[in-house]
Structures are given as structure tokens and as C-alpha cells.
Design an enzyme around this catalytic site. Structure first.
Site, short mmCIF file in Angstrom:
data_model
loop_
_atom_site.label_atom_id
_atom_site.label_comp_id
_atom_site.label_asym_id
_atom_site.label_seq_id
_atom_site.Cartn_x
_atom_site.Cartn_y
_atom_site.Cartn_z
N TYR A 98 74.56 -1.75 72.75
CA TYR A 98 73.90 -0.61 73.42
C TYR A 98 73.44 -1.02 74.82
O TYR A 98 73.61 -0.27 75.79
CB TYR A 98 72.71 -0.15 72.55
CG TYR A 98 71.76 0.76 73.29
CD1 TYR A 98 72.06 2.11 73.48
CD2 TYR A 98 70.57 0.26 73.85
CE1 TYR A 98 71.20 2.94 74.19
CE2 TYR A 98 69.72 1.09 74.56
CZ TYR A 98 70.04 2.42 74.72
OH TYR A 98 69.19 3.24 75.44
N VAL A 143 67.71 6.39 83.51
CA VAL A 143 66.57 5.87 84.28
C VAL A 143 66.91 5.23 85.61
O VAL A 143 65.99 4.92 86.38
CB VAL A 143 65.71 4.84 83.50
CG1 VAL A 143 64.87 5.47 82.46
CG2 VAL A 143 66.54 3.72 82.96
N TYR A 198 65.95 14.77 77.84
CA TYR A 198 64.79 14.33 77.08
C TYR A 198 63.89 15.52 76.72
O TYR A 198 64.38 16.60 76.44
CB TYR A 198 63.99 13.26 77.86
CG TYR A 198 64.86 12.18 78.45
CD1 TYR A 198 65.65 11.38 77.62
CD2 TYR A 198 64.90 11.95 79.81
CE1 TYR A 198 66.44 10.39 78.15
CE2 TYR A 198 65.70 10.95 80.35
CZ TYR A 198 66.46 10.19 79.51
OH TYR A 198 67.26 9.22 80.04
N SER A 203 71.15 5.67 80.31
CA SER A 203 71.21 6.64 79.21
C SER A 203 72.39 7.61 79.29
O SER A 203 72.69 8.26 78.29
CB SER A 203 69.93 7.47 79.17
OG SER A 203 68.97 6.81 78.41
N LYS A 257 75.03 7.37 76.75
CA LYS A 257 74.82 7.90 75.39
C LYS A 257 75.73 9.10 75.12
O LYS A 257 76.25 9.27 74.02
CB LYS A 257 73.36 8.33 75.21
CG LYS A 257 72.36 7.19 75.24
CD LYS A 257 70.92 7.71 75.37
CE LYS A 257 69.90 6.59 75.34
NZ LYS A 257 68.54 7.03 75.70
N1 LIG Z 1 66.47 6.66 79.74
C1 LIG Z 1 67.30 5.65 79.92
O1 LIG Z 1 68.18 5.69 80.79
C2 LIG Z 1 67.05 4.48 79.05
C3 LIG Z 1 68.16 3.48 78.97
C4 LIG Z 1 67.68 2.07 78.87
N2 LIG Z 1 68.81 1.20 78.74
C5 LIG Z 1 66.76 1.91 77.68
O2 LIG Z 1 67.22 1.68 76.60
O3 LIG Z 1 65.57 2.00 77.81
#
Ligand SMILES: NC(=O)CC[C@H](N)C(=O)O
Length: 337
Positions: free
Chosen positions: A209, A279, A261, A83, A86
Site C-alpha cells: 500500500y 495528501v 473523504y 490516496s 486507491k
Molecule cells: N489521504 C492520503 O493521500 C493518504 C495517503 C497516505 N499514503 C496515507 O496512508 O496516509
């Protein structure tokens, strides 16, 4: 979670018992020592290959906007960025299509719900709300300019590489594992399409993505990438202007409100820095004008944020006086340069 650290570190900082900014190395190693034995939290396993991560890994890196770099522990160990990508894809897209359009198409408000929430989209008339949850990130990736899928991918990969100051490469095992199991993200993309929020083929956008999430980085890379945002878009190692100063500012604003988050408020309250987590256990925390911290430790709290990474950032924020909301008079910092 931070209470005991906060009062003790704050007291030491206020009495001058902590060395301060001139001895970042010492403090980084102290942060590493303090939390290396902390084994709260669990390694993510909803992407099967991530469950194989060694939970004992722990790396910290701090890169200053003048190029100074400090590391402790496993700062050069590779993991998939997940993530955290992003934040940087958002910056690249903002730089390409402008602040207003991204605001209108994606939004900048926290959902208050988990990063992979489907209901958040339904509750908000199909608005993904912000680019740091999966729906908003998929919508943002859908705005990347370029012709073919491969051209758009190369634009993302090379853009993130410019932030890191080195060529980033895919972790193909992570990409395969996530591509085989990302049904929820595919559903989110279809839902975005049904609301008219995705112009391209949803499967292609999810593929892009998933690739961006599978780029391999280290804690040191995260610190350089964050320091680029701290430095008005200029990579402090290569001198490359990756995005504009305005885009860096906008990205940091979104990270402050949405980067951790549904825990973003608590994080800002305790640590006072824009940040993004992923994650695999990475965190980048940015100190505008000064630099950034990159942290890596795979055990996560229930929101998906690295437990050791959060504690180490809290310690460093207090010890170095980095909290953006602290009055300078009471800060221990003195600045990086
Ligand atoms: N919180 C994350 O790092 C999520 C990224 C992971 N690639 C997903 O889409 O679930």
C-alpha cells in the site's frame, strides 16, 4: 468555500459570456490564473518529506476521451500519487475478483470520518466501509492476486501504469519517509487482521500500500488515468482496455460517494463529478464519456483536499457545464466531441 465562484461563473455561463467546451484551453488557463494566488490551506507534513513540497506549485490538465489534451501551469511536475492510487487499485482488484466480492469484503459506504480513522473500523464491526479510506484501501490491496510480494507489487505498478499510459516509477524518498512513519496504517492493518479482513501478512500489505502511494505522477498522468475511467476502461491515448466498462462504472460510483473523504457530499453538491484526492495535493475529477481533469497544488484543507485544485475543478465544472446532475437544457457544455 465555492459560493462566490459558483454564482459568478454560472451567470457568465448562462449569458454565453464563457467560451464553452470548444475553448477548453482558454478556460483551463483562466482557472489557473484565478487560483494561482490563493494561499489558503497547508502542505501535509505527517509524512515528513511531503512538508518539503513547494506550496506555489499549481498544475491543471484536462484530457478528453478522444485523446485531446490541454494543460496549464505545472501539469508536468511529479509528485507522489498517495490516496489517488486507491481508486485505480480498487478498479484493478474489481476487474480481477469481481464486483460482488469487493463489495462484501470492503464495502462502498462513506464513513463520514477522516481517511486515516481507526475508530471507523471499531464502530463498524471491523468493516473498512469503503476502498477510499486507508482501512478499505489496505484491505483492497490485500486482495491483489499474485504470489510473492514483488509479483503483487509488479501487478499494481504495471496496472497503474496502463491507466497512465506510461511506465510509472516509485519515488524512493517518499517511500522511505512514509515507511518510517506509517505506524497508524500498520495499526489499521493489524486491526483488519484481528477482524479476519486481511488474509496476508499485515506488514507486507502495508508495504504494498505504501509503495502504491509513493508512485510518482503528474497532473497530466492523473487526467489520463481519469479519462480511462471516463472512457469505459479504455486509455484514450494508448487505446489499451485496462479494466472493463462495468468496473469503470463501479469505480466512479464509489468515487462519487467516498472519493473526497468526509467532504464527498459537499463536493458532489457543488461540483457534481466523481473524484479522488490525495495528501500531496492531487485531484482527479472524472466526467463520464467526456474526459477527466487532473489538478495538483499542495496546500490542503482540513480534510486533506487541495484548496486550489477544488476551486479550479468547481470553476471548470460550472464553466463547461460538467455537473452530472445538471439538466442538459441548462448546460453550457455541448460535449467534447
Ligand atoms: N489521504 C492520503 O493521500 C493518504 C495517503 C497516505 N499514503 C496515507 O496512508 O496516509
Amino acid at each position: 468555500m465555492f459560493e462566490s465562484d459558483v454564482s459568478e461563473v454560472e451567470q457568465r455561463a448562462s449569458t454565453g459570456a464563457l467560451p464553452g467546451w470548444s475553448q477548453v484551453d482558454e478556460l483551463l488557463h483562466e482557472a489557473h490564473r484565478r487560483y494561482a494566488g490563493l494561499d489558503e490551506g497547508t502542505v501535509a507534513d505527517y509524512i515528513p518529506v511531503l512538508a518539503e513540497a513547494d506550496p506555489s506549485l499549481f498544475g491543471l490538465s484536462l484530457v478528453e476521451t478522444d485523446g485531446g489534451a490541454h494543460h496549464a501551469g505545472d501539469a508536468q511536475t511529479a509528485f507522489s500519487i498517495q490516496s489517488i492510487s486507491k481508486a485505480f487499485v480498487f478498479a484493478l482488484v474489481c476487474d480481477e475478483i469481481g464486483h460482488e466480492l469487493v463489495h462484501e469484503r470492503v464495502g462502498v459506504n462513506n464513513t463520514g470520518l477522516p481517511f486515516n480513522s481507526v475508530i471507523a473500523l471499531e464502530l463498524n464491526d471491523g468493516s473498512p466501509m469503503n476502498p477510499m479510506v486507508n482501512a478499505g484501501a489496505i484491505a483492497t490491496t490485500g486482495l491483489v492476486a499474485g504470489g510473492s510480494l514483488e509479483e503483487r507489487w509488479e501487478r499494481i505498478r504495471s496496472g497503474l501504469s496502463r491507466f497512465a499510459g506510461r511506465e510509472l516509477a516509485l519515488d524512493h524518498e517518499v517511500l522511505r519517509s512514509e515507511s518510517e512513519t506509517n505506524h497508524r496504517n500498520q495499526a489499521i492493518a493489524r486491526l483488519l487482521q484481528s477482524y479476519g479482513r486481511l488474509d496476508d501478512d499485515p506488514a507486507d500489505v502495508v508495504d504494498l500500500y505504501t509503495r502504491q502511494c509513493s508512485l510518482a505522477v503528474t497532473a497530466e498522468d492523473l487526467a489520463v488515468m481519469g479519462a480511462t475511467l471516463a472512457d469505459g476502461g479504455v486509455n484514450p491515448i494508448t487505446g489499451d482496455q485496462v479494466v472493463s466498462a462495468e468496473v469503470s462504472r463501479d469505480t466512479l460510483a464509489v468515487l462519487a460517494s467516498c472519493g473526497m473523504y468526509e467532504r464527498s457530499g459537499e463536493w458532489l453538491y457543488e461540483i457534481g463529478l466523481p473524484a479522488k484526492s490525495g495528501v500531496t495535493g492531487g485531484i482527479v475529477a472524472i466526467v463520464p464519456g467526456k474526459g477527466a481533469i487532473g489538478a495538483y497544488a499542495p496546500r490542503l484543507d482540513p480534510a486533506g483536499n487541495s484548496v486550489r485544485g477544488q476551486r479550479a475543478c468547481a470553476f471548470l465544472s460550472r464553466a463547461l457545464g460538467l455537473n452530472l446532475f445538471a439538466s442538459l437544457a441548462h448546460s453550457n457544455s455541448g460535449g467534447a466531441s
